[in-house]
Enzyme design. Structure first.
Site, PDB file in Angstrom:
ATOM      1  N   CYS A 116       0.925  -1.387   0.049  1.00 44.52           N
ATOM      2  CA  CYS A 116       0.027  -0.078  -0.084  1.00 44.52           C
ATOM      3  C   CYS A 116       0.867   1.283   0.092  1.00 44.52           C
ATOM      4  O   CYS A 116       0.340   2.218  -0.092  1.00 44.52           O
ATOM      5  CB  CYS A 116      -1.082   0.078   1.050  1.00 44.52           C
ATOM      6  N   HIS A 240      -2.987   6.955   3.142  1.00 40.55           N
ATOM      7  CA  HIS A 240      -3.522   5.497   2.580  1.00 40.55           C
ATOM      8  C   HIS A 240      -4.794   5.080   3.311  1.00 40.55           C
ATOM      9  O   HIS A 240      -5.127   5.496   4.475  1.00 40.55           O
ATOM     10  CB  HIS A 240      -2.503   4.576   2.941  1.00 40.55           C
ATOM     11  N   ASN A 270     -10.110  -0.329   0.800  1.00 45.40           N
ATOM     12  CA  ASN A 270      -8.500  -0.261   0.680  1.00 45.40           C
ATOM     13  C   ASN A 270      -8.315  -0.624  -0.683  1.00 45.40           C
ATOM     14  O   ASN A 270      -8.096  -1.879  -0.907  1.00 45.40           O
ATOM     15  CB  ASN A 270      -7.989  -1.325   1.799  1.00 45.40           C
TER      16      ASN A 270
HETATM   17  N1  COA Z   1     -18.153  -8.373  11.124  1.00 50.66           N
HETATM   18  C1  COA Z   1     -18.614  -8.382  12.740  1.00 50.66           C
HETATM   19  N2  COA Z   1     -17.838  -8.821  13.383  1.00 50.66           N
HETATM   20  C2  COA Z   1     -16.601  -9.058  13.187  1.00 50.66           C
HETATM   21  C3  COA Z   1     -16.039  -8.927  12.056  1.00 50.66           C
HETATM   22  C4  COA Z   1     -16.826  -8.428  10.672  1.00 50.66           C
HETATM   23  N3  COA Z   1     -16.549  -8.387   9.598  1.00 50.66           N
HETATM   24  N4  COA Z   1     -14.604  -8.871  12.038  1.00 50.66           N
HETATM   25  C5  COA Z   1     -14.393  -9.272  13.226  1.00 50.66           C
HETATM   26  N5  COA Z   1     -15.380  -9.157  13.981  1.00 50.66           N
HETATM   27  C6  COA Z   1     -15.641  -9.417  15.391  1.00 50.66           C
HETATM   28  C7  COA Z   1     -14.489 -10.078  16.104  1.00 50.66           C
HETATM   29  O1  COA Z   1     -14.610 -11.575  15.973  1.00 50.66           O
HETATM   30  C8  COA Z   1     -14.503  -9.725  17.366  1.00 50.66           C
HETATM   31  O2  COA Z   1     -15.268 -10.496  17.935  1.00 50.66           O
HETATM   32  P1  COA Z   1     -15.287 -11.046  19.645  1.00 50.66           P
HETATM   33  O3  COA Z   1     -14.942  -9.530  20.319  1.00 50.66           O
HETATM   34  O4  COA Z   1     -16.545 -11.711  19.926  1.00 50.66           O
HETATM   35  O5  COA Z   1     -14.011 -11.723  19.685  1.00 50.66           O
HETATM   36  C9  COA Z   1     -14.745  -8.185  17.348  1.00 50.66           C
HETATM   37  O6  COA Z   1     -15.687  -8.154  16.079  1.00 50.66           O
HETATM   38  C10 COA Z   1     -13.659  -7.341  17.267  1.00 50.66           C
HETATM   39  O7  COA Z   1     -12.704  -7.740  16.528  1.00 50.66           O
HETATM   40  P2  COA Z   1     -11.528  -7.058  16.186  1.00 50.66           P
HETATM   41  O8  COA Z   1     -10.517  -7.664  15.432  1.00 50.66           O
HETATM   42  O9  COA Z   1     -10.938  -6.477  17.736  1.00 50.66           O
HETATM   43  O10 COA Z   1     -11.806  -5.568  15.707  1.00 50.66           O
HETATM   44  P3  COA Z   1     -11.182  -4.252  15.071  1.00 50.66           P
HETATM   45  O11 COA Z   1     -11.802  -3.334  15.957  1.00 50.66           O
HETATM   46  O12 COA Z   1      -9.578  -4.548  15.596  1.00 50.66           O
HETATM   47  O13 COA Z   1     -11.315  -4.244  13.775  1.00 50.66           O
HETATM   48  C11 COA Z   1     -10.050  -4.646  11.870  1.00 50.66           C
HETATM   49  C12 COA Z   1     -10.619  -5.209  12.782  1.00 50.66           C
HETATM   50  C13 COA Z   1      -9.614  -5.518  10.670  1.00 50.66           C
HETATM   51  C14 COA Z   1     -11.115  -3.494  10.924  1.00 50.66           C
HETATM   52  C15 COA Z   1      -8.989  -3.670  12.377  1.00 50.66           C
HETATM   53  O14 COA Z   1      -8.412  -4.247  12.929  1.00 50.66           O
HETATM   54  C16 COA Z   1      -8.270  -2.909  11.168  1.00 50.66           C
HETATM   55  O15 COA Z   1      -8.513  -2.279  10.418  1.00 50.66           O
HETATM   56  N6  COA Z   1      -6.717  -3.431  11.264  1.00 50.66           N
HETATM   57  C17 COA Z   1      -5.889  -3.132  10.094  1.00 50.66           C
HETATM   58  C18 COA Z   1      -6.133  -3.680   8.776  1.00 50.66           C
HETATM   59  C19 COA Z   1      -5.382  -2.968   7.683  1.00 50.66           C
HETATM   60  O16 COA Z   1      -5.356  -1.855   7.616  1.00 50.66           O
HETATM   61  N7  COA Z   1      -4.936  -3.697   6.966  1.00 50.66           N
HETATM   62  C20 COA Z   1      -4.177  -3.281   5.579  1.00 50.66           C
HETATM   63  C21 COA Z   1      -3.067  -2.665   5.990  1.00 50.66           C
HETATM   64  S1  COA Z   1      -2.522  -1.698   4.311  1.00 50.66           S
END
Ligand code: COA
Length: 319
Positions: A116, A240, A270
């Site tokens: 990215c 980004h 993204n």
């Molecule tokens: N829909 C509903 N629930 C979801 C879900 C979805 N699509 N994805 C995960 N969950 C759930 C998880 O299972 C978790 O449940 P639990 O509390 O019962 O265990 C809960 O939601 C929280 O999950 P978590 O992973 O802590 O959420 P988060 O706030 O960290 O958000 C991302 C997850 C992936 C959106 C976030 O971590 C993120 O954006 N990370 C960076 C990723 C990125 O930018 N990647 C590309 C880089 S170039």
């Protein structure tokens, strides 16, 4: 420490263009087949819909044609093509080969894969080519991440999408636009975000989130310091577009209010290498950038890479 050498030929962006696939996939569309909701995706990521479809070559050709048109340039005017992409259409040759042929360019063409951060890597490389004597460089950022996304994985499927944007970079007598830049990588963190050949994206979302904010801010501060300006001097930050919460956290640490930030993530998701140029092109189309404005481009990605550039729109000596 990388600084822009004042005796080197500078460059300015003279044209820009975007291309998005026609097919819109909303959060409700995803929720029809995944254990997720529009509410969860919107509040946790800022994404409402994304565009899916097309090949890296097709999208690149479309965005580049528009950029050439705005710059008022013909294919024969271009001295080099740099295509940033993480999702080439084939292993060999580089996707830039097909783009070069379809655009009718007669110049060197190569791909850059810095995930990215790729567009900023390619933009800095383009400035380097101009410092070495090239007159005009076409820089494209394109990704078709939908092809390496597991649509049954709710941890990644809501995030990734397809798109392309391009700029024409031309040598400028007035010192050029690039005041400071930074390219970083930490390969030891590659296991937090990767895709094996033929496989889908694997990601530790929480760890990527944590690192993303830190490395974006670090990289931005290095570029601002090389440019000799502060965040207060920025008219626009083009980050980004991975997660609106990452952008908000990074901007808060930098001391930049969200009204000075270019945001497309709600409509694009993204798009990796395309994300920064798509947001820049939209800001330019909306007339948000004036000559003399200071702009910060800043990204992060798998690798884990980070990259940033401070531009003075129109060049250093432009009124
Ligand atoms: N829909 C509903 N629930 C979801 C879900 C979805 N699509 N994805 C995960 N969950 C759930 C998880 O299972 C978790 O449940 P639990 O509390 O019962 O265990 C809960 O939601 C929280 O999950 P978590 O992973 O802590 O959420 P988060 O706030 O960290 O958000 C991302 C997850 C992936 C959106 C976030 O971590 C993120 O954006 N990370 C960076 C990723 C990125 O930018 N990647 C590309 C880089 S170039």
């Amino acid at each position: 420490m990388p600084t822009t050498r004042t005796n080197a030929t500078g460059a300015i962006i003279t044209g820009w263009g975007s291309a998005l696939p026609e097919r819109i996939v909303t959060n409700d569309d995803l929720a029809a087949t995944l254990d997720t909701t529009d509410e969860w995706i919107t509040t946790r990521t800022g994404i409402r819909e994304r565009r899916i479809g097309g090949s890296t070559t097709e999208l690149s050709v479309a965005s580049a044609r528009r950029a050439l048109e705005i710059a008022g340039r013909s294919p024969e005017d271009i001295d080099a093509l740099v295509l940033a992409t993480t999702t080439p259409d084939r292993l060999v040759p580089a996707s830039s080969a097909g783009v070069q042929a379809q655009l009718g360019l007669s110049c060197g063409a190569f791909d850059i894969n810095a995930a990215c951060s790729g567009f900023v890597y390619a933009l800095v490389t383009g400035h380097g080519l101009i410092a070495l004597g090239a007159e005009r460089v076409l820089v494209i950022g394109t990704d078709t991440l939908s092809r390496i996304t597991d649509w049954d994985d709710r941890g990644t499927a809501p995030l990734f999408a397809d798109g392309s944007a391009a700029v024409v970079l031309e040598s400028a007598a007035n010192g050029g636009q690039l005041l400071g830049w930074d390219l970083d990588a930490d390969g030891s963190a590659e296991h937090f975000l990767y895709a094996e050949l033929g496989g889908f994206i694997q990601m530790d979302g929480k760890e990527v989130f944590r690192r993303a904010v830190r490395i974006m801010v670090d990289s931005a501060q290095k570029s601002l310091s090389h440019a000799g300006i502060s965040a207060d001097d920025l008219a626009l930050v083009v980050p980004h577009q991975a997660n609106i919460r990452i952008i908000e956290a990074a901007c808060e640490r930098l001391g930049v209010t969200m009204d000075r930030t270019a945001i497309t993530i709600d409509r694009t998701g993204n798009t990796s290498s395309a994300s920064i140029p798509l947001a820049l092109a939209e800001a330019l189309d909306q007339g948000r950038v004036r000559y003399g404005d200071h702009i910060l481009l800043v990204g992060f990605g798998a690798g884990m890479t980070a990259a940033s550039a401070v531009l003075r729109w129109g060049g250093q000596d432009h009124d």
